[in-house]
Enzyme design. Structure first.
Site, PDB file in Angstrom:
ATOM      1  N   GLU A   1       0.811  -1.222   0.000  1.00  0.00           N
ATOM      2  CA  GLU A   1       0.000   0.000   0.000  1.00  0.00           C
ATOM      3  C   GLU A   1       0.844   1.272   0.000  1.00  0.00           C
ATOM      4  OE1 GLU A   1      -0.785  -2.663   1.770  1.00  0.00           O
ATOM      5  OE2 GLU A   1      -2.769  -3.197   0.982  1.00  0.00           O
TER       6      GLU A   1
ATOM      7  N   HIS B   1     -11.840  -4.276   9.087  1.00  0.00           N
ATOM      8  CA  HIS B   1     -12.408  -4.134   7.739  1.00  0.00           C
ATOM      9  C   HIS B   1     -13.713  -3.343   7.784  1.00  0.00           C
ATOM     10  CE1 HIS B   1      -9.614  -7.398   6.786  1.00  0.00           C
ATOM     11  NE2 HIS B   1      -9.888  -7.261   5.523  1.00  0.00           N
TER      12      HIS B   1
END
Lengths: 327, 324
Positions: A59, A128
C-alpha cells in the site's frame, strides 16, 4: 438513463474517463481481475495491463507511486481495497500527497483519486469496517467525497477524475450491489449537497450509507406526522455549508447522522458551524467509540439504526424551543 | 562539489543559534531557521551521479538534499532564498531546507520522512516508462532508509515492472544519532537489492571519479531499458544529524579519518597528478563558488519575506480558501 449498480456506475465513470484521457490509469491489488468488488470489471480487457495495473500488496508503494506518477503528468486512480488498509499508506497520503503542492510552493500538483471503501462490512470485524472520513477532512490539501447512490458514484467519480487535487473517494462497502437509475449526462459538482426530501420540522444531514437508513427513519416519522428535510452532503470537504444553513433557518432543528464514531466526528463540525451562525437546536448521532465487533450482537452495537434516529428526532421535537441556543 | 560545499558552509553559518534541539536554546539571530541537515563530506555522490542526468530526468531526495538539488542544476540564489524563508525561494518560503526542490530541473523534492521519496521515484519512473520517454529517475536515499517498508516495496515494484530507476544509497553510516551498523542486519542496501535480482554496485562514495564511472555505467544501462539498478556509495556524514548537533556521541578519530578522506581534497590531489594539470584552474573554481554563494547570501538577505496571505494559496483547488 440506465439501471446500474453502485459498482457498475463506478466502472462506467472510469470507462468514460479512461477513454477520454489516456493519462488516467488505475493502480491497485487485483484490479486486473475487476477488483474485489467488481468496481473495475471489464476495464483490464478494454484498456490492457499498462493502464489497469495490478500491483504487489504494497500500500505504501501504491500510494507513493501514485504521487510520483501524478507529478510526472499522469492521473492515477489508486485502489486501497478498504479504508482500513489506508493505514499502511498513511505517510504517503498525509505527508506526501496532501502536502506536496503547498510544501513545494505549487511547483507540482497531485491529481490522484484514492478509492478506499468505507464503513461496516458484515461480519468483517474491526479491521475491515471503519469509517474514517473525519480523519481526512482534518487534512489540508485533500477533497473528501462519500457517494451514497449509483448516480452519485458515477457523477462524483467523474468529477474526481478531472480534479487537480488528491481526492479521498469513500465508497461504502455494503452499497456495491445497490442499484438505481443513472443519468450519465448529469454533472454533480464536488462540494454540492442534495436536498433529498424537503420538510418543515427538522433537518437531517447525512452521507454515504446512512442516507438509506435516514430514509427509513423519515418514513416512520412521516407516519407520526413529523416532516423531516433530508440533506445528503456527498462531499465532506468542501461541504455545502449554505445548503445546511438554509435548511436550518427554515426548520430550526438539526440532526447530523453518521456511521463513524460520534465523538470527535464530522457531525460535531457541522453542528458547530450551524450554532455559531443561527439559533438552532443541533445534535449529532454516530456510533459509540468502540471498534466494530465480529459477533452480530457486537456488530449491531456499532450501527446507527433507523429506530435510533426516530427516537432522537422525537426527543428533539419534544424539547421546548426556549432551550434552543442563540448566537 | 565545491559549490555544494560552499552552500553547506554558508547555510550552516547562517543557521547558528537557530535551532532548539538537543537541549540548545534559540537566539533568534539565525537567518536559516529550524533543523538544517548538511551533506558536508558527501558531495561526490551528488556530483558523480547527477553529472549523467539531464533536466528531463527526475531525482527524489532525502532530508539532506541541498547537494542533490545543486548538482541537478538548481539555482543557488533561489535555494538560499528558500532556506532564508523568503518569497523568491523555490517554494515561496513554504518548504525551507528540508523540502528544497526545483521541479523545473526535475528535482522533485527533498523529503522530511526517511525513505518516503522512494515510492515517489518509482511512480515517476513508471510514468516515464508508460509515456515512452527516454528519461530516467534517480532516487537518493540514506542507509537508515533500508530498514523502512517503502525501501522493500519500492525495489520490488521497480523490479517487477522493470522501471528506469537508479537507486542511489548515500551510505553515510549514521542514522540520526545512532550508528547504522548497530541497527541494520546484513550487509546493507546492495545486498538487499541483490536478493531481488537487482544489479547493485558498491563504490567509495568519497572518490568522485569512482562514483562518476560507476554511475555512468548504471545510468546508461537503466536508460537502455535494462530495469532498475542500485548504486551503494559508502561515504561519511562529517557533521551531526542537524547543524547544531555536535555529534559528541562519535569517536573523534572516526571523524578525523573521514576528514582526511574529504572528497574535494581527494579530487584536487588526483587532478594535480594528471598531465597538464593546473592548480590555478582549481583555485578559480573555488573562487567562482565563493563569489556565487556571497551573491546568493546577499540576495537572500535583501529579499522580501512571503506575504502572509500566500499561506492560503497552493493548498488545493476545490474548496481552497473556503474557511480562510
Amino acid at each position: 438513463m440506465a439501471l446500474m449498480t453502485y459498482a457498475q456506475a463506478a466502472v462506467a465513470a472510469l470507462d468514460d474517463a479512461m477513454s477520454a484521457n489516456d493519462r488516467v490509469i488505475v493502480l491497485g491489488e487485483d484490479v486486473g481481475r475487476g477488483g474485489i468488488f467488481a468496481q473495475y470489471a471489464g476495464l483490464a480487457q478494454k484498456f490492457g495491463p499498462d493502464r489497469i495495473v495490478d500491483t504487489p500488496i504494497s500500500e505504501a508503494a501504491i500510494m507513493g507511486a501514485g504521487v510520483g506518477m501524478a507529478l510526472a503528468g499522469m492521473r492515477p486512480v489508486i485502489e486501497l481495497r478498504v479504508t482500513d488498509f489506508a493505514m499502511c499508506a498513511m505517510d504517503e497520503i498525509v505527508n506526501q500527497a496532501a502536502k506536496n503542492r503547498y510544501m513545494f510552493g505549487g511547483q507540482g500538483t497531485v491529481p490522484v483519486v484514492v478509492r478506499m471503501p468505507m464503513g461496516i462490512w458484515d461480519a468483517s470485524a474491526a479491521q475491515h469496517s471503519q469509517s474514517l472520513e473525519n480523519w481526512f477532512v482534518h487534512l489540508p490539501g485533500v477533497v473528501v467525497v462519500a457517494p451514497s447512490t449509483p448516480q452519485d458514484n458515477y457523477s462524483l467519480l467523474k468529477a474526481a477524475l478531472v480534479c487537480d487535487d488528491p481526492v479521498i473517494f469513500l465508497e461504502h462497502k455494503t452499497l456495491w450491489a445497490s442499484s438505481g437509475e443513472v443519468d450519465t449526462s448529469l454533472d454533480i459538482e464536488l462540494g454540492k449537497a442534495e436536498v433529498v426530501r424537503t420538510g418543515e420540522h427538522l433537518t437531517l444531514v447525512t452521507w454515504s450509507r446512512q442516507r438509506q437508513v435516514c430514509q427509513q427513519a423519515i418514513e416512520e416519522l412521516a407516519n407520526q406526522g413529523i416532516d423531516v428535510e433530508l440533506i445528503d452532503l456527498k462531499s465532506l470537504w468542501p461541504w455545502d455549508k449554505e445548503a445546511v444553513l438554509q435548511s436550518c433557518r427554515k426548520t430550526g432543528r438539526l440532526l447530523v447522522v453518521h456511521e463513524s464514531v460520534q465523538v470527535g466526528g464530522f457531525g460535531a463540525e457541522i453542528v458547530s458551524t450551524v450554532v455559531e451562525r443561527l439559533p438552532c437546536q443541533a445534535r449529532r448521532l454516530g456510533a459509540p467509540r468502540i471498534p466494530v465487533g465480529y459477533a452480530s450482537e457486537l456488530e449491531a452495537l456499532a450501527r446507527v439504526t433507523s429506530q435510533q434516529i426516530v427516537d432522537y428526532v422525537q426527543r428533539m421535537l419534544a424539547q421546548h424551543t426556549d432551550q434552543v441556543p442563540t448566537s | 562539489m565545491v559549490r555544494i560545499r560552499a552552500f553547506e558552509d554558508a547555510a550552516e553559518d547562517a543557521s547558528q543559534g537557530g535551532v532548539a534541539v538537543y537541549g540548545q536554546a534559540t537566539s533568534g539571530r539565525a537567518k536559516v531557521r529550524g533543523p538544517l541537515h548538511l551533506s558536508t563530506g558527501q558531495e561526490a555522490v551528488a556530483a558523480g551521479v547527477c553529472a549523467h542526468l539531464t533536466a528531463n530526468d527526475y531525482i527524489t531526495s532525502t532530508h539532506r538534499g541541498h547537494g542533490h538539488t545543486l548538482a541537478k542544476g538548481a539555482d543557488m540564489t533561489r535555494m538560499m532564498c528558500e532556506l532564508f524563508g523568503k518569497a523568491h525561494g523555490f517554494n515561496g518560503g513554504r518548504g525551507g531546507s528540508m523540502h528544497i526542490a526545483d521541479f523545473s530541473v526535475g528535482m522533485l523534492g527533498a523529503n522530511g520522512v526517511v525513505g518516503a521519496g522512494m515510492p515517489i521515484a518509482v511512480g515517476a519512473a513508471h510514468a516515464q516508462k508508460i509515456q515512452g520517454r527516454p528519461d530516467i529517475t534517480a532516487c537518493f536515499f540514506g542507509d537508515g532508509a533500508i530498514n523502512r517498508g517503502p525501501f522493500l516495496e519500492s525495489l520490488n515494484w521497480a523490479q517487477v515492472y522493470r522501471l528506469p530507476v537508479l537507486f542511489v544509497c548515500e551510505d553515510n553510516q549514521w542514522s540520526a544519532t545512532t550508528a547504522t551498523s548497530a541497527m541494520s542486519a546484513g550487509a546493507g542496501a546492495a545486498a538487499r537489492a541483490r536478493s531481488m535480482d537487482i544489479e547493485a554496485v558498491e563504490v567509495d562514495g568519497n572518490d568522485v571519479l569512482a562514483v562518476y564511472r560507476a554511475a555512468q555505467e548504471l545510468v546508461n544501462s537503466v536508460r537502455k531499458g535494462d530495469g532498475p539498478k542500485l548504486l551503494h556509495t559508502r561515504t561519511y556524514r562529517v557533521k551531526g544529524h542537524v547543524s547544531v548537533d555536535k555529534a559528541a556521541y562519535r569517536n573523534p578519530s572516526e571523524v578525523e579519518q573521514a576528514l582526511a578522506r574529504c572528497p574535494i581534497k581527494k579530487a584536487r590531489a588526483l587532478y594535480l597528478t594528471m598531465p597538464g594539470a593546473r592548480a590555478d584552474v582549481l583555485d578559480q573554481i573555488e573562487a567562482d563558488a565563493q563569489a556565487e554563494i556571497e551573491a546568493a547570501l546577499a540576495y537572500a538577505d535583501a529579499c522580501d519575506p512571503p506575504d502572509p496571505e500566500t499561506a492560503y494559496t497552493h493548498i488545493q483547488t476545490v474548496g481552497a480558501g473556503q474557511w480562510h
